[in-house]
Design an enzyme around this catalytic site. Structure first.
Site, PDB file in Angstrom:
ATOM      1  CB  SER A 261       2.917 139.608  64.661  1.00 56.26           C
ATOM      2  OG  SER A 261       3.037 141.014  64.517  1.00 56.26           O
ATOM      3  CD  GLU A 282      -3.170 135.188  72.433  1.00 54.89           C
ATOM      4  OE1 GLU A 282      -2.491 134.468  71.679  1.00 54.89           O
ATOM      5  OE2 GLU A 282      -3.085 135.147  73.678  1.00 54.89           O
ATOM      6  CB  CYS A 316      -1.685 132.438  68.381  1.00 57.49           C
ATOM      7  SG  CYS A 316      -3.243 132.163  69.225  1.00 57.49           S
TER       8      CYS A 316
END
Length: 535
Positions: A261, A282, A316
């Protein structure tokens, strides 16, 4: 419903990989019957001395197995071994290092079906996505094998006569890799395959929600090293947040690649920066698609459906905002509602071949989903479809303790606070937009900058979207969705997504240190920029 394999296959897989079974007789009918924990750490040998991690099947809520974590006190032992192995591994030629990756890739091919099933069982991806994730590892192995002969440096012309300048790339050191539950094995491969051919060892801390996947992959990596009589390249440390924090602080890990996150990234980045380490982040994505009046609607509908609902909205790159131009808005909304009605009927166990809507990872994810729906309604948005968990009467008996929520479509405006927040669940905000400039502005208005897409038959509109004044995301697609990236390109995003790049293109440079070399093969000693210092 049909399935491709059962938990007995996982037992057979673990036994074939030499993973020590807690019960020596090995006669269990299913892995859940193994009452003692698996060892969750590996440094050439299996070990563990910490608390228990409970792996649950998100489709049923049942315990799959228990894994013993590594205690923080034993962490230095792993790092010491990874550093020692690195000092040997860096001396191997890059093609020799590529051989390790090639053999590992062949093992992944051999066990693709069983590994794909394990991914689906433990993280809740549908079977085609589970096997697809293993295929992504195989693709990364193939890419890295080719890369091992292409770690190029440049040669530059020197301004000084009789001099030659060039750059070369050297191994960096043990690389720390922290991965998330939603891609429990592929993200390790994005990092480890490239890091290995670059001459680095890898220390892997997986999500505590998917420990069994990491144990299986680590066993294959260890098997590869032993067969080739190579050093141990990959090290595994299943555990909790304290291990991740130790990695971030550890100067023996010059690079930390962390997936998770935005909040996790904000925690990791300053710790790594304080010790002058490198971080490859990432993080989250609040991804959008723009559907213009001239779009091919059937194409856009199919792309939106997979991008928004695939992996139960837990990528994501999941599509979270759809900006639909006002001329086709009502038509597109009506057709998308029909798609959602059909998708909602295709829920089920992730390990069933006809399931399209699998579970969320755990009960907390359900709480986050319900809170986001309630907040959207409080802010004035309208739930067009879904917005709730499935009723028990809609679920098979064995799934009634699973983590299932309905694919959810919410009509909203771009200014709502909830629209600017990423919720890891299958929630899509449907937003009417006036024109392309407005849609681009709204696409770019969120903190994250991972993936984006436009659906149009106009080359002018597509090029504007891809221009410097267009999407500000690390990924920008035309007439395909926001998720499902190929490994050949560099994967990653901008702004709060972290700025890191993994997988293809020249992402390998993050895993090496650059050295600029100047060689004087003359009998003179001219200085650059015409400086004189005669003695």
């Amino acid at each position: 419903m049909s399935t491709t394999s059962g938990t007995t296959t996982i037992i057979e897989l673990f036994q074939s990989l030499g993973i020590p079974f807690p019960q020596s007789q090995g006669q269990e009918e299913s892995i859940s019957e193994v009452s003692e924990p698996f060892l969750g750490a590996h440094d050439g040998d299996w070990l563990a001395d910490g608390e228990l991690i409970v792996s649950e099947n998100p489709s049923t809520g049942q315990v799959i197995a228990k894994v013993q974590a590594l205690d923080l006190a034993s962490y230095p032992q792993i790092i010491q071994k990874a550093q020692s192995a690195f000092e040997t591994w860096r001396t191997f030629t890059a093609p020799a290092r590529g051989e390790w990756v090639r053999v590992l890739g062949e093992k992944l091919r051999e066990h693709k079906s069983a590994l794909g099933y394990l991914v689906s069982l433990e993280c809740g991806k549908i079977l085609s996505e589970g096997e697809g994730e293993v295929q992504e590892m195989i693709d990364m192995a193939d890419f890295a094998v080719g890369l091992c002969r292409q770690l190029y440096g440049l040669t530059m012309h020197s301004e000084r006569p009789g001099h030659r300048m060039y750059e070369q790339w050297h191994p960096l050191g043990p690389v720390g890799v922290i991965t998330a539950f939603n891609f429990p094995v592929a993200v390790w491969a994005w990092n480890a395959m490239v890091a290995a051919v670059c001459g680095n060892t890898v220390v892997w801390k997986p999500s505590e929600k998917t420990p069994l996947c990491s144990i299986a992959i680590q066993a294959l990596a260890d098997q590869t090293s032993k067969e080739l009589n190579y050093p141990t390249v990959s090290y595994l440390i299943n555990g909790f947040r304290d291990l991740g924090e130790a990695m971030a602080k550890d100067p023996n890990l010059p690079l930390i690649s962390a997936t998770g996150s935005c909040a996790m990234g904000r925690s990791v980045a300053p710790i790594v920066a304080e010790r002058m380490g490198r971080s490859l982040l990432e993080l989250g994505g609040n991804n959008a698609a723009i559907i213009l009046d001239d779009a091919e609607l059937d194409l856009a509908l199919r792309a939106v459906a997979f991008s928004a609902v695939g992996t139960a909205g837990q990528r994501c790159t999941t599509l979270r905002r759809a900006f639909v131009q006002e001329g086709i808005y009502d038509k597109f909304k009506a057709q998308l509602l029909k798609v959602y009605e059909e998708l909602a009927k295709r829920h089920g166990s992730a390990t069933h071949t006809d399931t399209l809507v699998g579970p969320l990872i755990d009960k907390q994810a359900i709480n986050n989903f319900e809170a986001a729906v309630a907040e959207a309604q409080a802010q004035g948005a309208t739930v067009l479809f879904g917005g709730s968990t499935y009723k028990k009467s809609e679920l098979a008996p064995e799934l009634q303790n699973g983590n299932f929520v309905t694919p959810t479509l919410i009509e909203a405006t771009p200014d709502l606070k909830i629209v600017h927040q990423e919720t890891f669940a299958p929630i899509l905000y449907l937003i009417k937009t006036k024109d392309l400039p407005q849609a681009i502005a709204d696409n770019n208005a969120v903190d994250q900058g991972l993936s984006s897409a436009i659906f149009t038959t106009s080359i002018k509109s597509a090029e504007k979207f891809l221009s410097a004044a267009g999407s500000d995301c690390g990924i920008a697609n035309v007439n395909i969705g926001t998720s499902g990236a190929e490994i050949g390109g560099a994967f990653g995003g901008e702004k709060h997504t972290g700025g890191g790049r993994e997988a293809g293109s020249d992402s390998w440079k993050a895993y090496m240190r650059r050295q600029t070399c100047t060689i004087n093969h003359s009998d003179e000693l001219p200085l650059a920029q015409g400086v004189k210092f005669d003695i």
